[in-house]
Design an enzyme around this catalytic site. Sequence first.
Site, PDB file in Angstrom:
ATOM      1  N   HIS A   6      -0.225 -13.855   0.633  1.00  0.00           N
ATOM      2  CA  HIS A   6      -1.271 -13.781   0.088  1.00  0.00           C
ATOM      3  C   HIS A   6      -1.709 -14.269  -1.105  1.00  0.00           C
ATOM      4  O   HIS A   6      -2.225 -13.517  -1.576  1.00  0.00           O
ATOM      5  CB  HIS A   6      -1.626 -12.164   0.350  1.00  0.00           C
ATOM      6  CG  HIS A   6      -3.181 -12.065   0.073  1.00  0.00           C
ATOM      7  ND1 HIS A   6      -3.184 -10.708  -0.889  1.00  0.00           N
ATOM      8  CD2 HIS A   6      -3.854 -12.356   0.230  1.00  0.00           C
ATOM      9  CE1 HIS A   6      -4.757 -10.330  -0.121  1.00  0.00           C
ATOM     10  NE2 HIS A   6      -4.880 -11.491   0.228  1.00  0.00           N
ATOM     11  N   CYS A  45      -3.443  -6.255  -4.152  1.00  0.00           N
ATOM     12  CA  CYS A  45      -2.338  -6.910  -3.668  1.00  0.00           C
ATOM     13  C   CYS A  45      -1.778  -8.152  -3.980  1.00  0.00           C
ATOM     14  O   CYS A  45      -1.077  -8.527  -4.694  1.00  0.00           O
ATOM     15  CB  CYS A  45      -1.936  -6.758  -1.531  1.00  0.00           C
ATOM     16  SG  CYS A  45      -3.416  -7.273  -0.761  1.00  0.00           S
ATOM     17  N   ASP A  97       3.157  -2.694  -4.073  1.00  0.00           N
ATOM     18  CA  ASP A  97       1.440  -3.922  -4.664  1.00  0.00           C
ATOM     19  C   ASP A  97       0.396  -3.214  -5.552  1.00  0.00           C
ATOM     20  O   ASP A  97       0.340  -3.828  -5.987  1.00  0.00           O
ATOM     21  CB  ASP A  97       1.961  -5.433  -3.943  1.00  0.00           C
ATOM     22  CG  ASP A  97       0.697  -4.468  -2.163  1.00  0.00           C
ATOM     23  OD1 ASP A  97       1.152  -2.989  -2.438  1.00  0.00           O
ATOM     24  OD2 ASP A  97       0.485  -5.011  -1.972  1.00  0.00           O
ATOM     25  N   ASN A  98       0.718  -2.019  -5.054  1.00  0.00           N
ATOM     26  CA  ASN A  98      -0.597  -1.392  -5.595  1.00  0.00           C
ATOM     27  C   ASN A  98      -0.778  -0.246  -5.202  1.00  0.00           C
ATOM     28  O   ASN A  98       0.333   0.848  -4.652  1.00  0.00           O
ATOM     29  CB  ASN A  98      -2.094  -1.589  -5.255  1.00  0.00           C
ATOM     30  CG  ASN A  98      -1.946  -1.996  -3.496  1.00  0.00           C
ATOM     31  OD1 ASN A  98      -2.303  -3.662  -3.488  1.00  0.00           O
ATOM     32  ND2 ASN A  98      -1.816  -1.199  -2.723  1.00  0.00           N
ATOM     33  N   ASP A 125       0.386  -1.307   0.158  1.00  0.00           N
ATOM     34  CA  ASP A 125      -0.273   0.123   0.239  1.00  0.00           C
ATOM     35  C   ASP A 125       1.258   1.266  -0.273  1.00  0.00           C
ATOM     36  O   ASP A 125       0.520   2.756  -0.284  1.00  0.00           O
ATOM     37  CB  ASP A 125      -1.533   0.394   1.487  1.00  0.00           C
ATOM     38  CG  ASP A 125      -2.187  -0.987   1.362  1.00  0.00           C
ATOM     39  OD1 ASP A 125      -2.070  -1.649  -0.236  1.00  0.00           O
ATOM     40  OD2 ASP A 125      -2.552  -0.582   1.892  1.00  0.00           O
TER      41      ASP A 125
END
Length: 597
Positions: free
Chosen positions: A124, A71, A260-261, A33
């Site tokens: 994840h 993510c 990741d994003n 994030d």
Amino acid sequence: MRLYGLAVLALVTAAHVDAAPSRPNIVLIVTDDQGWWDIGIHGNQDIETPNLDRLASEGVELTRFYVQPVCAPTRAGLMTGRHYLRTGLYNTRFGGDTLHAGERTLAEALQQAGYRTGIFGKWHLGEYRRCHPEQRGFDEAIFFSAGHTERYWEPDALLRAGRPVRVRGHITDVLTDAASTFVRSSDSRPFFLYMAYNVPHTPLLVTDALHEKYRTKGVSSYDARIYGLVEQCDAAIGRLLDVIDSERLTEDSVVLFMSDNGGVSRHFRAGLRGGKASVYEGGVLSPFFARWPGRFEAGRKTDARGSHLDLFPTLLDVAGVEEPSDRLLDGKSLLPLLRGETDESPHERLFHIWDRHGPSIDSRWAVTGPRYKLVGAELYDLESDPGEQRDIASLRPEIAASLRQEFVAWLADVTAGKRFQPVPIPVGDGLEDPVDLLPSWARHKGQHASVVMARHRDPVEPAPLGDRPVEESTVYTFGAYYWDTIEGWREPGESVAWTIDVAEAGEYDVTLIYGCDLDDAGGRFSVAVGGSELTGTVRSTPGRTFFEPHRVGALHLAQGVAELRIRVVSAAGRDLMALNRVRIGTKRPPAADLADN
């Protein structure tokens, strides 16, 4: 003497080159994030990231490096080189965050090529052990499997070899210390280190000192916590880089950094629109630096577009490993770009999509080209309008129509033959016994199950099913993965079900873990799989949010895929129970731990 000294130096240098490993170490650092704007070198004058700034100055920066809006999709793509929808993964929860077994990961490819492989942090890509990193190519894995973890100090969700580990300190430092030990191993093989930090994702647990430091700069309390976590992570990255230096591995190590994003902070956004879960630039642009002294030009920047999908082929290229020929890769090697051999992007188009339920033309999606970007029905010229403020679809309808057509064709390709639903939960496979069936993986009877978000809500990710109130239906309550519950069991016949995959036929113990208020105790339920069925009575616990295990009995399960369903027989009060999980094991749990029903 001078000529003699130069000759000796040349011999020493040649000997060092000959002795250097033929394949470099690879360090991939991913934060969670962290926005493109959450870093000093991108114009943020309030945040302090000296080590990331230094890493950027010592390597190559791709200023237009793209990821997915959330993510798990990005992590699936970077691990496989394939768009996440090809891999069977389609969600960040509800079992949709599982990388399917047939995919080949970057770790597997490097491991087979002789690399020592390690992951430290957020995985994840699969909740159950057959999907854990140790089964996907990692020799060493200290990780948690869910989308985030609730405790940052003395974290209790970390696993090693499938077992919980007890640690002390902040999770960022714990992970960095473990990764540093991995780097310092005397093993002579080159290593692949996947440093998967979980910050600055919620719940934003940071020291008071760091929080107050940024509050005094005029940053909101929410963003001050994000900035504090980023600064703490930056310091940890600095320590990891120092270990690489002290071990004299700098010249022989490729270090890459990305997020990741898109970001979640709001204090400074560098003129970009959108954030996490959005397909505007702020949701899909990530910082990206790659350092390899002597191979990548220090301080070089390029606006050629790259993607998280490119890491798989790029790092195989770096390691001298051939790409797999038995599957389609969406990523392209960036090595020529990083070496400065070209300034052209390997991609004509990049595609982004995010939908909690399943991909469609009605989802949030975008297609990006060298100049134009289509966001649903909106068209933007990124050359003149990088902040995506002026929709020009009505002025250039032919471009909008062409890009839409390309997206539709691409979506049909990546979803062909795919069923976007949770994989069957493995039972009795020898890797995990007992196994817990989690509330988020359950299918509710009918299409009207509602959702309640408990504890805290991610401020940017929407609620899974819309938070809509529905009468007479079971309710999934999100309590941060392992504290989730299924509630709202009011009427006889209401039920939820899980799909399980039984590895071996036999007798399996069934335990329900739930909370129940005293006034609600006494309801009856059934647990059924195929032709086998158990019934039980719900007991009270010290409170509705106090979850205790209660053994129901033993079921005979046949080998293969089946449905396990829990059904209300009768509800004695306002609700049957707050079900936290269903536990299935091949052996009966010790009587001291579980109370017989």
